[in-house]
Design an enzyme around this catalytic site. Structure first.
Site, mmCIF file in Angstrom:
data_model
loop_
_atom_site.group_PDB
_atom_site.id
_atom_site.type_symbol
_atom_site.label_atom_id
_atom_site.label_comp_id
_atom_site.label_asym_id
_atom_site.label_seq_id
_atom_site.Cartn_x
_atom_site.Cartn_y
_atom_site.Cartn_z
ATOM 1 N NE ARG A 1 -3.756 2.761 0.793
ATOM 2 C CZ ARG A 1 -4.532 2.859 1.703
ATOM 3 N NH1 ARG A 1 -5.158 1.866 2.379
ATOM 4 N NH2 ARG A 1 -5.046 4.026 1.663
ATOM 5 C CG ASP B 1 -8.614 1.188 2.396
ATOM 6 O OD1 ASP B 1 -8.012 1.222 3.318
ATOM 7 O OD2 ASP B 1 -9.562 1.819 2.154
ATOM 8 C CG ASP C 1 -11.329 1.552 6.153
ATOM 9 O OD1 ASP C 1 -10.212 2.267 6.544
ATOM 10 O OD2 ASP C 1 -11.834 1.927 5.055
ATOM 11 N NE ARG D 1 -7.494 3.146 -1.569
ATOM 12 C CZ ARG D 1 -8.300 4.194 -1.065
ATOM 13 N NH1 ARG D 1 -8.969 4.038 0.152
ATOM 14 N NH2 ARG D 1 -8.495 5.216 -1.647
#
Length: 218
Positions: free
Chosen positions: A147, A159, A161, A156
């Site tokens: 990344r 990712d 989260d 990307r």
């Protein structure tokens, strides 16, 4: 979906060891006549090594206080499907963490981002790490997947989260929980509703119904 959360921690690693061996007696060599070999007694001290898959290994991985957490996964560079699947496995290798559910893969157009379509998913975990420590591990996995952040919302390779961590409510420069934009994103709510429907109100799904998202049949 980019997050405002940035860690400073690293991730520990581990090494495996081997067993020493002694050579057998040569053919024709005289054998000692001092009686049977003494019985080796198991040491009362733990060796510090646990055989993979043994009950002890399961205890060291699962018998600790945990909370339920949810992680959104996305990628739109390279082999995005492979990257998302690999991330699901990698999250399960984080210390004191067990993946308990995985959503299907979904395809969606970038939202507030650039580049090709994203491949998305959500996993549920039980983790004994704090939210901050767990987030640091997730960002380490992002770095290991290549990344880069040349500009905000850049395409990307991976990712990750942190959506929720137990019932934690946080709003700091490093971490906001629940994730501040999760209820605005179909690519989060659809896979989350698949594995944890109690976490996604119908009204929230209705609000993102106009966002195009496709479940991938694999």
């Amino acid at each position: 979906m980019s997050a405002p959360n940035r860690p400073k921690d690293g991730k520990p690693g581990g090494k495996s060891g081997g067993r020493s061996q002694t050579a057998p007696p040569r053919s024709g060599a005289a054998r000692p006549k001092s009686g049977p070999a003494p019985v080796r007694r198991a040491s009362s001290r733990p060796s510090g090594k646990v055989a993979p898959g043994s009950p002890a290994a399961r205890r060291t991985r699962e018998d600790y206080p945990t909370v339920q957490a949810f992680v959104a996964i996305g990628a739109n560079l390279g082999d995005a499907q492979a990257a998302v699947k690999a991330a699901m496995d990698a999250i399960g290798t984080i210390e004191r963490t067990v993946v308990t559910a995985r959503s299907s893969l979904y395809r969606s157009a970038p939202v507030d981002a650039e580049g090709p379509d994203f491949i998305n998913a959500v996993v549920a975990v039980r983790t004994g790490l704090t939210a901050e420590a767990f987030l640091a591990e997730l960002h380490l996995l992002e770095e290991q997947a290549g990344r880069e952040r040349p500009f905000p919302n850049a395409p990307r390779t991976l990712d990750l989260d942190l959506l929720m961590h137990g019932n934690a409510i946080k709003d700091t420069p490093a971490l906001t929980l629940p994730h501040p934009r999760m209820r605005d994103r179909a690519f989060v709510l659809k896979p989350l509703a698949e594995i944890a429907p109690d976490k996604v109100p119908r009204a929230a799904l209705a609000r993102v119904s106009s966002q195009v998202i496709e479940r991938i049949r694999v």
